[in-house]
Design an enzyme around this catalytic site. Structure first.
Site, PDB file in Angstrom:
ATOM      1  N   SER A  32      45.377  56.628  -4.880  1.00 52.68           N
ATOM      2  CA  SER A  32      46.783  57.531  -4.382  1.00 52.68           C
ATOM      3  C   SER A  32      46.206  57.975  -3.038  1.00 52.68           C
ATOM      4  O   SER A  32      44.927  58.378  -2.873  1.00 52.68           O
ATOM      5  CB  SER A  32      46.827  58.728  -5.217  1.00 52.68           C
ATOM      6  N   ALA A  33      47.537  58.311  -2.313  1.00 55.36           N
ATOM      7  CA  ALA A  33      47.119  58.738  -0.800  1.00 55.36           C
ATOM      8  C   ALA A  33      47.021  60.215  -0.884  1.00 55.36           C
ATOM      9  O   ALA A  33      46.712  61.108   0.084  1.00 55.36           O
ATOM     10  CB  ALA A  33      48.322  58.478  -0.036  1.00 55.36           C
ATOM     11  N   SER A  34      47.361  60.829  -2.101  1.00 56.35           N
ATOM     12  CA  SER A  34      47.374  62.159  -2.225  1.00 56.35           C
ATOM     13  C   SER A  34      46.141  63.095  -2.288  1.00 56.35           C
ATOM     14  O   SER A  34      45.116  62.567  -3.151  1.00 56.35           O
ATOM     15  CB  SER A  34      48.441  62.686  -3.487  1.00 56.35           C
ATOM     16  N   GLU A  42      52.892  50.155  -7.517  1.00 62.28           N
ATOM     17  CA  GLU A  42      52.944  50.866  -6.303  1.00 62.28           C
ATOM     18  C   GLU A  42      54.789  51.159  -6.203  1.00 62.28           C
ATOM     19  O   GLU A  42      55.489  50.208  -6.551  1.00 62.28           O
ATOM     20  CB  GLU A  42      52.640  50.276  -5.178  1.00 62.28           C
ATOM     21  N   ASP A  43      55.171  52.399  -5.727  1.00 64.10           N
ATOM     22  CA  ASP A  43      56.466  52.675  -5.486  1.00 64.10           C
ATOM     23  C   ASP A  43      56.714  52.457  -4.069  1.00 64.10           C
ATOM     24  O   ASP A  43      57.785  52.810  -3.596  1.00 64.10           O
ATOM     25  CB  ASP A  43      57.044  53.926  -6.027  1.00 64.10           C
ATOM     26  N   LYS A  61      56.948  57.577   1.725  1.00 59.80           N
ATOM     27  CA  LYS A  61      56.230  57.411   0.549  1.00 59.80           C
ATOM     28  C   LYS A  61      54.864  56.571   0.665  1.00 59.80           C
ATOM     29  O   LYS A  61      54.756  55.723   1.357  1.00 59.80           O
ATOM     30  CB  LYS A  61      57.108  56.523  -0.522  1.00 59.80           C
ATOM     31  N   GLY A  62      54.012  56.877   0.218  1.00 59.69           N
ATOM     32  CA  GLY A  62      52.565  56.457   0.015  1.00 59.69           C
ATOM     33  C   GLY A  62      51.898  56.781   1.454  1.00 59.69           C
ATOM     34  O   GLY A  62      50.751  56.304   1.653  1.00 59.69           O
ATOM     35  N   THR A 103      56.724  62.857  -8.811  1.00 56.76           N
ATOM     36  CA  THR A 103      56.592  63.977  -7.557  1.00 56.76           C
ATOM     37  C   THR A 103      57.267  63.565  -6.288  1.00 56.76           C
ATOM     38  O   THR A 103      57.034  64.584  -5.377  1.00 56.76           O
ATOM     39  CB  THR A 103      55.168  64.160  -7.420  1.00 56.76           C
ATOM     40  N   ARG A 154      49.808  62.971   4.585  1.00 60.57           N
ATOM     41  CA  ARG A 154      50.332  64.042   5.038  1.00 60.57           C
ATOM     42  C   ARG A 154      50.332  64.068   6.542  1.00 60.57           C
ATOM     43  O   ARG A 154      51.422  64.245   7.076  1.00 60.57           O
ATOM     44  CB  ARG A 154      49.630  65.204   4.504  1.00 60.57           C
ATOM     45  N   ASN A 166      46.392  65.853  -3.513  1.00 58.83           N
ATOM     46  CA  ASN A 166      46.271  66.805  -4.672  1.00 58.83           C
ATOM     47  C   ASN A 166      46.269  65.892  -6.080  1.00 58.83           C
ATOM     48  O   ASN A 166      46.610  66.559  -6.951  1.00 58.83           O
ATOM     49  CB  ASN A 166      47.630  67.327  -4.684  1.00 58.83           C
ATOM     50  N   ASP A 192      49.126  53.728  -8.396  1.00 55.95           N
ATOM     51  CA  ASP A 192      49.497  54.477  -7.721  1.00 55.95           C
ATOM     52  C   ASP A 192      49.705  56.017  -8.233  1.00 55.95           C
ATOM     53  O   ASP A 192      50.032  55.833  -9.458  1.00 55.95           O
ATOM     54  CB  ASP A 192      50.688  54.077  -6.721  1.00 55.95           C
ATOM     55  N   LEU A 193      49.913  57.165  -7.736  1.00 50.80           N
ATOM     56  CA  LEU A 193      50.081  58.186  -8.599  1.00 50.80           C
ATOM     57  C   LEU A 193      51.683  58.638  -8.228  1.00 50.80           C
ATOM     58  O   LEU A 193      52.697  58.352  -9.215  1.00 50.80           O
ATOM     59  CB  LEU A 193      49.520  59.536  -8.129  1.00 50.80           C
ATOM     60  N   ASP A 194      52.043  59.233  -7.281  1.00 46.93           N
ATOM     61  CA  ASP A 194      53.294  59.634  -6.993  1.00 46.93           C
ATOM     62  C   ASP A 194      54.344  58.661  -6.832  1.00 46.93           C
ATOM     63  O   ASP A 194      54.227  57.773  -6.342  1.00 46.93           O
ATOM     64  CB  ASP A 194      53.222  60.514  -5.459  1.00 46.93           C
ATOM     65  N   LYS A 229      46.946  54.105   3.553  1.00 48.30           N
ATOM     66  CA  LYS A 229      48.208  52.935   3.290  1.00 48.30           C
ATOM     67  C   LYS A 229      49.205  53.070   4.452  1.00 48.30           C
ATOM     68  O   LYS A 229      49.509  54.058   5.008  1.00 48.30           O
ATOM     69  CB  LYS A 229      48.888  53.257   2.103  1.00 48.30           C
TER      70      LYS A 229
HETATM   71  P1  B16 Z   1      49.397  64.999  -0.216  1.00 48.95           P
HETATM   72  P2  B16 Z   1      50.796  58.389  -3.681  1.00 48.95           P
HETATM   73  C1  B16 Z   1      51.374  59.867  -1.582  1.00 48.95           C
HETATM   74  O1  B16 Z   1      50.917  59.852  -3.102  1.00 48.95           O
HETATM   75  C2  B16 Z   1      52.741  60.281  -1.554  1.00 48.95           C
HETATM   76  O2  B16 Z   1      53.523  59.157  -1.672  1.00 48.95           O
HETATM   77  C3  B16 Z   1      53.154  60.620  -0.045  1.00 48.95           C
HETATM   78  O3  B16 Z   1      54.394  60.984  -0.014  1.00 48.95           O
HETATM   79  C4  B16 Z   1      52.277  61.895   0.285  1.00 48.95           C
HETATM   80  O4  B16 Z   1      52.659  62.133   1.643  1.00 48.95           O
HETATM   81  C5  B16 Z   1      50.830  61.192   0.120  1.00 48.95           C
HETATM   82  O5  B16 Z   1      50.608  61.266  -0.936  1.00 48.95           O
HETATM   83  C6  B16 Z   1      49.804  62.502   0.503  1.00 48.95           C
HETATM   84  O6  B16 Z   1      50.042  63.509  -0.414  1.00 48.95           O
HETATM   85  O7  B16 Z   1      50.042  65.927   0.728  1.00 48.95           O
HETATM   86  O8  B16 Z   1      49.564  65.418  -1.605  1.00 48.95           O
HETATM   87  O9  B16 Z   1      48.014  64.638   0.032  1.00 48.95           O
HETATM   88  O10 B16 Z   1      52.145  57.642  -3.707  1.00 48.95           O
HETATM   89  O11 B16 Z   1      49.819  57.382  -2.722  1.00 48.95           O
HETATM   90  O12 B16 Z   1      50.250  58.729  -5.084  1.00 48.95           O
HETATM   91 MG    MG Z   2      53.457  56.616  -4.496  1.00 49.33          MG
END
Ligand code: B16
Ligand code: MG
Length: 216
Positions: free
Chosen positions: A114-116, A169-170, A45-46, A17, A49, A118, A9-11, A145
C-alpha cells in the site's frame, strides 16, 4: 508452498477508504477555492500523499511555499484520520474478510503493498495484521506507485519471484506498478480506468478463492 502468492493493495481493495481520501482532498481543494470531482479523484488513487497534493495544486493552478504545502499535508491527514477514527470490520469491502481468512487457512502467502502511511493503523483496526506474511506501506518506500518498488519489496519479503505474484489493485497507478514489476495484475473497478490490467473485476465480490486458484 503454493506456486503463487498474492499482494493486496489496501485502500479500495481491502477497505472502503478511497471515499474518505476523496472527501479530505476535496475539502482541501474547496478551501483553496476550486472544486474537485470524483472522476478527477481517480488520478489520486494509489498515489502518495505528497504527489496527490502536487496534482491538486497543479489542477487549481496554485503556487505555494513548502511551509504552506506541509500545513496542507498535515491538515489533509488530520481530516482523513478523523473520518476513519471509528473504522471497524463493517468497512471492509464485500467478501474480503472471508477471502483473507480462507487464504490464510489454505496457507497461501499474501502481503500488503500500500502507498498509505496509515496502513498499519487501518489493518489493526480491522484486526487483520497477523494474517499478512509481510506488510509494505508508504513508510517503507522511496518511490511511489506507479513505480513497482512497493510490490517488489513485498515479493522479496515473502520470497516469491515477481512473475509468481498476483497484485490486486483498484488504481491505475497501482496496475502500472504491477505491470512494470512483471507481476500478474488484477484490477478492481472499471475497465475504462484499469484496462491495462491482466484481469479486471467489477468489484471485490468477484475476487473469489476460485478465481485466484485459477491463476495459480
Ligand atoms: P496516506 P493504497 C493509497 O493507498 C491511496 O489510494 C491514496 O489515495 C493515498 O493518497 C495514499 O495511499 C497515501 O495515503 O495519506 O494515508 O499515506 O490504495 O496504495 O492502499
Ligand atoms: Mg488502492
Amino acid at each position: 508452498m503454493a506456486k503463487k502468492a498474492i499482494i493486496f493493495d489496501l485502500d479500495g481493495v481491502i477497505v472502503d477508504t478511497a471515499k474518505y481520501h476523496y472527501i479530505a482532498w476535496r475539502k482541501i481543494a474547496n478551501d483553496l477555492g476550486f472544486d474537485f470531482s470524483e472522476k478527477e479523484n481517480e488520478a489520486l488513487k494509489g498515489v502518495s500523499r505528497v504527489q496527490s497534493l502536487e496534482y491538486l495544486l497543479e489542477k487549481g493552478d496554485i503556487d505555494l511555499s513548502q511551509t504552506e504545502k506541509d500545513k496542507l499535508l498535515v491538515s489533509k491527514n488530520e481530516q482523513y484520520l478523523s473520518l476513519i477514527s471509528d473504522m471497524d470490520e463493517s468497512e471492509m469491502l464485500p467478501g474480503i474478510q472471508e477471502l483473507l481468512f480462507a487464504l490464510h487457512k489454505a496457507k497461501i502467502s499474501f502481503a500488503l503493498g500500500s502507498a498509505s502511511k496509515n496502513a498499519r493503523r487501518i489493518l489493526e483496526a480491522l484486526h487483520l495484521t497477523d494474517l499478512f506474511s509481510a506488510i509494505v506501506d508508504g513508510t517503507n518506500v522511496s518511490k511511489a506507485k506507479p513505480d513497482p518498488e512497493v510490490f517488489v519489496i513485498a515479493a522479496r519479503k515473502i520470497c516469491y519471484v515477481p512473475k509468481n505474484c498476483i497484485v490486486i489493485e483498484d488504481s491505475k497507478a497501482g496496475i502500472e506498478a504491477a505491470n512494470s514489476g512483471n507481476m500478474i495484475s488484477v484490477g478492481i473497478g472499471s475497465e475504462e480506468v484499469l484496462g491495462t490490467a491482466d484481469y479486471v473485476l467489477k468489484d471485490t465480490s468477484e475476487l473469489t478463492m476460485k478465481f485466484l486458484k485459477s491463476l495459480m
